[in-house]
Design a protein around this motif. Structure first.
Motif, mmCIF file in Angstrom:
data_model
loop_
_atom_site.group_PDB
_atom_site.id
_atom_site.type_symbol
_atom_site.label_atom_id
_atom_site.label_comp_id
_atom_site.label_asym_id
_atom_site.label_seq_id
_atom_site.Cartn_x
_atom_site.Cartn_y
_atom_site.Cartn_z
ATOM 1 N N GLY A 92 0.772 -1.240 0.000
ATOM 2 C CA GLY A 92 0.000 0.000 0.000
ATOM 3 C C GLY A 92 0.800 1.285 0.000
ATOM 4 O O GLY A 92 0.229 2.368 -0.160
ATOM 5 N N HIS A 93 2.095 1.185 0.196
ATOM 6 C CA HIS A 93 2.950 2.379 0.093
ATOM 7 C C HIS A 93 4.390 1.916 -0.041
ATOM 8 O O HIS A 93 5.013 1.456 0.913
ATOM 9 C CB HIS A 93 2.816 3.284 1.327
ATOM 10 N N GLY A 94 4.926 2.032 -1.245
ATOM 11 C CA GLY A 94 6.319 1.670 -1.472
ATOM 12 C C GLY A 94 6.853 2.499 -2.621
ATOM 13 O O GLY A 94 6.139 3.336 -3.185
ATOM 14 N N HIS A 95 8.102 2.268 -2.925
ATOM 15 C CA HIS A 95 8.747 3.003 -4.019
ATOM 16 C C HIS A 95 9.279 1.948 -4.985
ATOM 17 O O HIS A 95 10.289 1.304 -4.705
ATOM 18 C CB HIS A 95 9.831 3.918 -3.458
ATOM 19 N N PHE A 96 8.537 1.774 -6.068
ATOM 20 C CA PHE A 96 8.769 0.626 -6.942
ATOM 21 C C PHE A 96 10.175 0.622 -7.556
ATOM 22 O O PHE A 96 10.877 -0.377 -7.497
ATOM 23 C CB PHE A 96 7.700 0.596 -8.041
ATOM 24 N N ASP A 263 2.611 3.046 -5.637
ATOM 25 C CA ASP A 263 3.944 3.581 -5.884
ATOM 26 C C ASP A 263 3.936 5.058 -5.477
ATOM 27 O O ASP A 263 3.348 5.897 -6.160
ATOM 28 C CB ASP A 263 4.195 3.415 -7.397
ATOM 29 N N ALA A 264 4.614 5.344 -4.349
ATOM 30 C CA ALA A 264 4.414 6.631 -3.680
ATOM 31 C C ALA A 264 5.294 7.759 -4.223
ATOM 32 O O ALA A 264 6.229 8.202 -3.564
ATOM 33 C CB ALA A 264 4.618 6.465 -2.179
ATOM 34 N N GLY A 265 4.975 8.206 -5.424
ATOM 35 C CA GLY A 265 5.640 9.397 -5.944
ATOM 36 C C GLY A 265 6.568 9.113 -7.112
ATOM 37 O O GLY A 265 7.687 8.672 -6.918
ATOM 38 N N VAL A 320 -1.882 12.242 -6.307
ATOM 39 C CA VAL A 320 -0.729 13.124 -6.155
ATOM 40 C C VAL A 320 -0.125 12.877 -4.779
ATOM 41 O O VAL A 320 -0.842 12.769 -3.794
ATOM 42 C CB VAL A 320 -1.168 14.604 -6.251
ATOM 43 N N LYS A 321 1.185 12.775 -4.739
ATOM 44 C CA LYS A 321 1.877 12.556 -3.469
ATOM 45 C C LYS A 321 2.537 13.851 -3.015
ATOM 46 O O LYS A 321 3.282 14.476 -3.763
ATOM 47 C CB LYS A 321 2.945 11.462 -3.673
ATOM 48 N N LEU A 322 2.258 14.239 -1.770
ATOM 49 C CA LEU A 322 2.900 15.423 -1.184
ATOM 50 C C LEU A 322 3.738 14.995 0.012
ATOM 51 O O LEU A 322 3.323 14.127 0.777
ATOM 52 C CB LEU A 322 1.846 16.431 -0.714
ATOM 53 N N GLU A 406 -0.229 9.502 4.290
ATOM 54 C CA GLU A 406 0.760 8.432 4.265
ATOM 55 C C GLU A 406 1.546 8.447 5.582
ATOM 56 O O GLU A 406 2.043 9.493 5.988
ATOM 57 C CB GLU A 406 1.712 8.614 3.078
ATOM 58 N N HIS A 407 1.613 7.331 6.227
ATOM 59 C CA HIS A 407 2.308 7.069 7.502
ATOM 60 C C HIS A 407 1.420 7.359 8.720
ATOM 61 O O HIS A 407 1.215 6.465 9.520
ATOM 62 C CB HIS A 407 3.661 7.780 7.598
ATOM 63 N N ALA A 408 0.925 8.609 8.854
ATOM 64 C CA ALA A 408 0.036 8.947 9.992
ATOM 65 C C ALA A 408 0.539 8.320 11.290
ATOM 66 O O ALA A 408 -0.253 7.812 12.087
ATOM 67 C CB ALA A 408 -1.399 8.497 9.691
ATOM 68 N N THR A 470 4.973 -1.336 3.494
ATOM 69 C CA THR A 470 6.328 -1.395 4.073
ATOM 70 C C THR A 470 7.167 -0.150 3.809
ATOM 71 O O THR A 470 8.219 0.009 4.412
ATOM 72 C CB THR A 470 7.116 -2.580 3.494
ATOM 73 N N ASP A 471 6.745 0.694 2.845
ATOM 74 C CA ASP A 471 7.587 1.811 2.422
ATOM 75 C C ASP A 471 8.909 1.310 1.829
ATOM 76 O O ASP A 471 9.921 1.999 1.916
ATOM 77 C CB ASP A 471 7.848 2.776 3.596
ATOM 78 N N VAL A 472 8.887 0.111 1.240
ATOM 79 C CA VAL A 472 10.098 -0.407 0.600
ATOM 80 C C VAL A 472 10.677 0.660 -0.343
ATOM 81 O O VAL A 472 9.903 1.370 -0.977
ATOM 82 C CB VAL A 472 9.757 -1.717 -0.171
HETATM 83 ZN ZN ZN Z 1 7.541 6.470 1.154
#
Ligand code: ZN
Length: 573
Positions: A92-96, A263-265, A320-322, A406-408, A470-472
């Motif tokens: 649900g939140h990573g950097h591909f 893919d977060a950004g 959009v990712k901020l 994201e994260h909260a 995981t924010d991989v």
């Molecule tokens: Zn991230």
């Protein structure tokens, strides 16, 4: 009334026709799965005996006897042999691409001999393009069980390494980061393999050392600043390297049972790469990519053309990712009260808050979801405030916005219920709690940790789903570790006994939902994925043991046995 009646009659007739057809010409399955514990994450039928798939879509889920009616000669049969299956997991939140680049670099942290390093490089040589650099890091000679016969100053020499990789330059960073190890090809490219008119002067580097043997030849070890003699020749990201990283990221996902990825950004180049990969039929993962909010021009372009919801369900861009604050570790997370371990310091915002409001309004107007990174309680409050202003300004466009934070990670207790009230989805990576909780208490102190950090159950109870992940590459992609963290609130070493703030644990059902149906909801995709329901995409994850029942201490031993993507087996252990 009359019109409605006749419409109803027509609908009933066509419904009858369809059912009649179905009875006589039964649709047949391309794949039939049975013989294990199948958790559907579909409340109408939480467990089924069998699933029938036609091409990339779920045709039937229910009893085995009924499923078998969809079988014909061509149907591929998959007996789970007692294994467990769930809907395909969604990161649900990573950097591909970050994941891909991480995979490209050989991870040598666990190597225990020089020979192991040589073997790892030899393996990589098999798939490397001619002349392609092979890089890695993490080796440390003090972890070796034995030293190679030939050493200089206590370090290995390059000969063995050079022998397995004669054509591919190799450079492997030491675990300390203060040295590196090159093969002959890399040193040849750097002009270090022969003595020319520069003589030995080329080995002299201020602030560094090129290790050399008794004959004066370089051994492959470069210390401190001497590393740049080699590293300056390693090419920056090239298109070929990007493709390789992409492919490795896809493979890593399959190995980890991941079939969808938020893919977060990403920016222009990555979007172009994804489109190319899709055209080449290499997009064996469903990417939900957020546009990087750091590029205002890019946002304006997309606002103009509107969201891209992929009819093939492979690459969708509608968010959009901020980046609104930093992280707790570096005390960059933005807090309402000062850091406990740094009085007078509150962290800080990383973009002007009115930009969050502006983006929220633009997002509502142009059909883009906004996903804001916020870790500290101040950042979370500010983002909620800005979102709320936008929702109030454009209520008719805000009925199903699905805006996210994201994260909260750390929330003021008064802000916890606001997520459900405003329908703002928290995307929280459970593994962060497991890795960080032990020291996060130094930053926040006991009260703030207990009342506001990693508030999973409080948020869920208030009526808002959580998107997990995981924010991989910040954490490894492993969803099992994050699932374990979600349900135990322990470190991966199993401490403390009862877990940190145990009341905030997720149940296994909640944790599974956060990785499937709720993650899909966080991307407007609950209609096509996230549960084993007729008509949804045939993405499944299969495990060697029952993650919903196995003893807690056994959870981390779970292995991904198989991954099915769009009805196709893409990974088998
Ligand atoms: Zn991230």
């Amino acid at each position: 009334m009359r019109l409605r009646n006749s419409l109803f009659v027509r609908m009933s007739i066509s419904f009858l026709l369809i059912t009649a057809c179905k009875d006589t010409v039964q649709e047949s399955a391309t794949l039939l799965i049975f013989g294990g514990n199948i958790y559907t994450v579909d409340d109408t039928r939480p467990m089924v005996e069998a699933v029938a798939v036609k091409d990339n879509t779920i045709l039937f889920a229910g009893s085995l006897a009924e499923a078998e009616q969809y079988k014909n000669d061509q149907t591929q049969l998959l007996d789970l042999n007692g294994k467990t299956m769930t809907p395909g997991l969604i990161e649900g939140h990573g950097h591909f691409m970050g994941l891909g680049y991480n995979e490209l670099n050989l991870d040598l942290n666990n190597t225990t001999s020089y020979q192991e390093i040589v073997d790892a490089v030899a393996e990589r040589v098999k798939t490397a393009a001619p002349g392609e650099w092979i890089t890695g890091r993490g080796w440390h000679q003090s972890k070796w069980t034995e030293m190679p016969p030939e050493t200089v100053n206590g370090f290995q020499t390059h000969d063995l390494l050079s022998a397995v990789s004669p054509e591919n330059p190799v450079y492997l960073g030491h675990a300390s980061g203060h040295a590196g190890f090159a093969n002959a090809k890399a040193m040849e490219i750097a002009g270090l393999m022969e003595l020319d008119k520069e003589g030995i002067s080329k080995f002299e580097v201020e602030g560094g050392e090129v290790m050399r043997d008794a004959m004066g030849r370089p051994t492959g070890i470069f210390n401190e600043l001497a590393q740049s003699l080699i590293t300056k020749h390693i090419p920056e990201n090239t298109p070929a390297k990007d493709i390789k990283a992409f492919e490795m990221a896809v493979a890593a996902c399959h190995k980890n049972g991941i079939t969808g990825f938020h893919d977060a950004g990403i920016g222009r180049e990555t979007i172009a790469l994804y489109e190319e990969m899709k055209a080449k039929d290499k997009m064996k993962i469903r990417l939900y990519s957020m546009l990087t909010g750091g590029d205002k021009e890019l946002l304006n372009e997309w606002y103009k053309k509107g969201p891209m919801v992929d009819p093939d369900n492979l690459v969708t861009i509608r968010s959009v990712k901020l980046n609104c604050d930093g992280a707790l570790g570096s005390r960059g997370a933005w807090l309402l009260e000062a850091y406990t371990d740094r009085p007078g310091h509150f962290g800080h915002e990383t973009l002007p808050m009115n930009f969050v409001e502006e983006t929220a309004i633009d997002g509502l107007q142009y059909g883009f979801q906004v996903c804001s990174h916020a870790i500290g309680d101040r950042a979370n409050r500010e983002v909620l405030d800005r979102y709320e202003l936008a929702f109030t300004e454009l209520p008719q466009l805000a009925t199903d916005h699905r805006f996210r934070i994201e994260h909260a990670q750390h929330l003021h207790p008064e802000d916890i219920p606001r997520f459900a009230q405003l329908k703002v989805i928290p995307a929280m990576q459970a593994i962060h709690m497991s890795s960080d909780r032990a020291w996060a208490i130094d930053r926040l102190g006991e009260q703030r940790i207990k009342e506001g950090a990693y508030m999973w159950q409080s948020l869920l109870k208030s009526g808002i789903p959580i998107v997990n992940g995981t924010d991989v590459p910040v954490e490894p992609l492993n969803p099992i570790a994050s699932f374990y963290a979600s349900v135990t609130r322990k470190t991966l070493q199993g401490t403390p006994d009862e877990g940190y703030e145990p009341a905030e644990k997720m149940t296994r059902e909640q944790a599974l939902r956060s990785y499937t149906l709720d993650a899909a909801y966080g991307a407007f995709e609950e209609g096509i994925k996230g549960s084993i329901t007729v008509g949804k995409l045939a993405d499944f994850t299969i495990y060697n043991q029952d993650i919903m029942k196995v003893a807690e201490k056994e959870l981390l031993n779970t292995e991904i046995a198989m991954t099915i993507f769009g009805g196709e087996i893409v990974y088998t252990k």
